[in-house]
Every structure is written in structure tokens, then in C-alpha cells.
Design a protein around this motif. Structure first.
Motif, PDB file in Angstrom:
ATOM      1  N   LEU A  17       0.609  -1.271   0.008  1.00 33.80           N
ATOM      2  CA  LEU A  17      -0.064   0.087   0.070  1.00 33.80           C
ATOM      3  C   LEU A  17       0.816   1.105   0.072  1.00 33.80           C
ATOM      4  O   LEU A  17       0.549   2.139  -0.656  1.00 33.80           O
ATOM      5  N   VAL A  18       1.849   1.381   0.911  1.00 32.59           N
ATOM      6  CA  VAL A  18       2.613   2.351   0.798  1.00 32.59           C
ATOM      7  C   VAL A  18       3.543   2.688  -0.310  1.00 32.59           C
ATOM      8  O   VAL A  18       3.564   3.675  -0.968  1.00 32.59           O
ATOM      9  N   ASN A  19       3.994   1.565  -1.077  1.00 27.68           N
ATOM     10  CA  ASN A  19       4.674   1.560  -2.277  1.00 27.68           C
ATOM     11  C   ASN A  19       3.858   1.982  -3.493  1.00 27.68           C
ATOM     12  O   ASN A  19       4.406   2.491  -4.420  1.00 27.68           O
ATOM     13  N   ALA A 144      10.819   3.462  -2.580  1.00 29.86           N
ATOM     14  CA  ALA A 144      10.066   2.364  -2.241  1.00 29.86           C
ATOM     15  C   ALA A 144      10.488   1.539  -1.020  1.00 29.86           C
ATOM     16  O   ALA A 144      11.536   1.626  -0.740  1.00 29.86           O
ATOM     17  N   LEU A 145       9.436   1.154  -0.219  1.00 27.11           N
ATOM     18  CA  LEU A 145       9.842   0.481   0.974  1.00 27.11           C
ATOM     19  C   LEU A 145      10.204  -1.017   0.783  1.00 27.11           C
ATOM     20  O   LEU A 145       9.777  -1.691  -0.435  1.00 27.11           O
ATOM     21  N   VAL A 146      11.180  -1.576   1.409  1.00 26.64           N
ATOM     22  CA  VAL A 146      11.355  -2.955   1.334  1.00 26.64           C
ATOM     23  C   VAL A 146      11.238  -3.753   2.397  1.00 26.64           C
ATOM     24  O   VAL A 146      11.404  -3.366   3.785  1.00 26.64           O
ATOM     25  N   CYS A 158      13.058  -3.358  -3.821  1.00 29.98           N
ATOM     26  CA  CYS A 158      11.639  -3.411  -3.389  1.00 29.98           C
ATOM     27  C   CYS A 158      10.999  -4.466  -4.454  1.00 29.98           C
ATOM     28  O   CYS A 158       9.981  -4.929  -4.222  1.00 29.98           O
ATOM     29  N   SER A 159      11.689  -4.689  -5.808  1.00 24.68           N
ATOM     30  CA  SER A 159      11.172  -5.265  -6.434  1.00 24.68           C
ATOM     31  C   SER A 159      12.196  -5.993  -7.483  1.00 24.68           C
ATOM     32  O   SER A 159      13.385  -5.574  -7.485  1.00 24.68           O
ATOM     33  N   THR A 160      11.916  -7.109  -8.201  1.00 28.92           N
ATOM     34  CA  THR A 160      12.516  -7.812  -9.272  1.00 28.92           C
ATOM     35  C   THR A 160      13.195  -6.460 -10.216  1.00 28.92           C
ATOM     36  O   THR A 160      14.224  -6.653 -10.535  1.00 28.92           O
TER      37      THR A 160
END
Length: 177
Positions: A17-19, A144-146, A158-160
Motif C-alpha cells: 500500500l505504501v509503495n 519504495a519500502l522493502v 523493492c522489486s525484481t
């Protein structure tokens, strides 16, 4: 550290949600909200209207502050959320999900249920002194958050997509030398 299923699910949902506020923004329509609701296994009422969408979107800055705060700074935030919602934790079981905690009734507004579930999950993270599992993406152009749920605490991106972009940039830098 293995969190309980409901704690992990709430933390994963909160980070997503935050991201969703990061570019490109992903929580923009009521359909996005409905998909998020189903994907993260929320129960109770989903109105699916613009007011509900805006209330959920309004949670993002506060949740970001909570998820990136220190352990001691997180405690008053969690306590305020639970007090404001008049949360009363109770064990529940529904569908395929075994006993877990709910702290609000299913007919409370979705944004209230979401923030309370996040606060309840943060209780576990605070008590276990596991706030180091939260961080900011290591990609140069990403905020973004991890949430690192790996055993060896090795997640940095945070992502690939961010991880691949950084790997390609590092490869190109090495090749140009």
C-alpha cells in the motif's frame, strides 16, 4: 525470524500500500482497491467507492512513517492507532485461515481495518525487535519500502525490476572500464 501468517500478511499488504504511492502510482481506481482487497485476503465490507479509495490512499504517508520509524518511535504511533480505533483484539477463524487476530469488527470502514491490522502486526515486529526488516530500496532512483522476510536478511530491492535495473547498470559500468 518467522512472523505468524496474519502478521506477515498485514506487513506485506502495508508495504504494498505504501509503495502504491511511488511512481508510477498503482492505487488509482476503485478496481485497484478491489484487487488489493482480494489479493491480500481482507475480510468484511468493501464499498468499492471513491470515498473508500481516498480514505485508503490517505493511509499511505502515515503508514510509511510507521514502517520507517525506529522501534521507540513506532510504539506511540501503534498505540495511537489502536486507541483511536478502539481496537479490541480477538481471535477469529474464517475460510481457510486458522486462528488469528482481528482487532476491529468486519463492518468498520476498510481504512480503519487496514491501519489496525498493520498496527497489530507492528506489535509483533516491535516486540521481536525486527524493525530492521524494513528499509528503503537500494536502487538509486527508488524510494519504495522493502520488507525483508528472508532468513539471511539479504533483500535490498523493492522489486525484481529495481534489482535487475541496478544489476544491468553495474554490468554496463564494469564493461565501460
Amino acid at each position: 525470524m518467522a512472523f505468524t501468517h496474519d502478521t506477515e500478511a498485514a506487513l506485506v499488504a502495508a508495504v504494498e500500500l505504501v509503495n502504491s504511492a511511488e511512481s508510477p502510482e498503482t492505487m488509482t481506481t476503485t478496481d485497484d482497491l478491489a484487487d488489493f482487497f482480494v489479493r491480500h485476503g481482507y475480510t468484511g465490507t468493501l464499498l468499492g467507492n471513491d470515498g473508500e479509495l481516498e480514505a485508503v490512499r490517505a493511509l499511505r504517508p502515515g503508514l510509511r512513517a510507521l514502517l520507517t520509524s525506529s522501534r521507540d518511535d513506532a510504539v506511540p504511533i501503534v498505540n495511537r492507532i489502536l486507541a483511536d480505533a478502539e481496537a479490541v483484539p480477538q481471535l477469529v477463524r474464517h475460510g481457510a485461515v486458522d486462528w488469528h487476530l482481528h482487532a476491529t469488527e468486519d463492518d468498520r470502514p476498510l481504512h480503519t481495518r487496514m491501519v489496525v491490522e498493520t498496527a497489530m502486526a507492528m506489535i509483533d515486529a516491535i516486540r521481536a525487535d525486527e524493525l530492521s526488516r524494513f528499509g528503503i530500496c537500494a536502487a538509486d532512483d527508488c524510494e519504495a519500502l522493502v520488507l525483508d522476510l528472508s532468513r539471511n536478511r539479504s533483500r535490498r530491492f523493492c522489486s525484481t525490476t529495481c534489482g535487475n535495473r541496478e544489476a544491468v547498470a553495474a554490468y554496463r559500468a564494469r564493461q565501460s572500464q
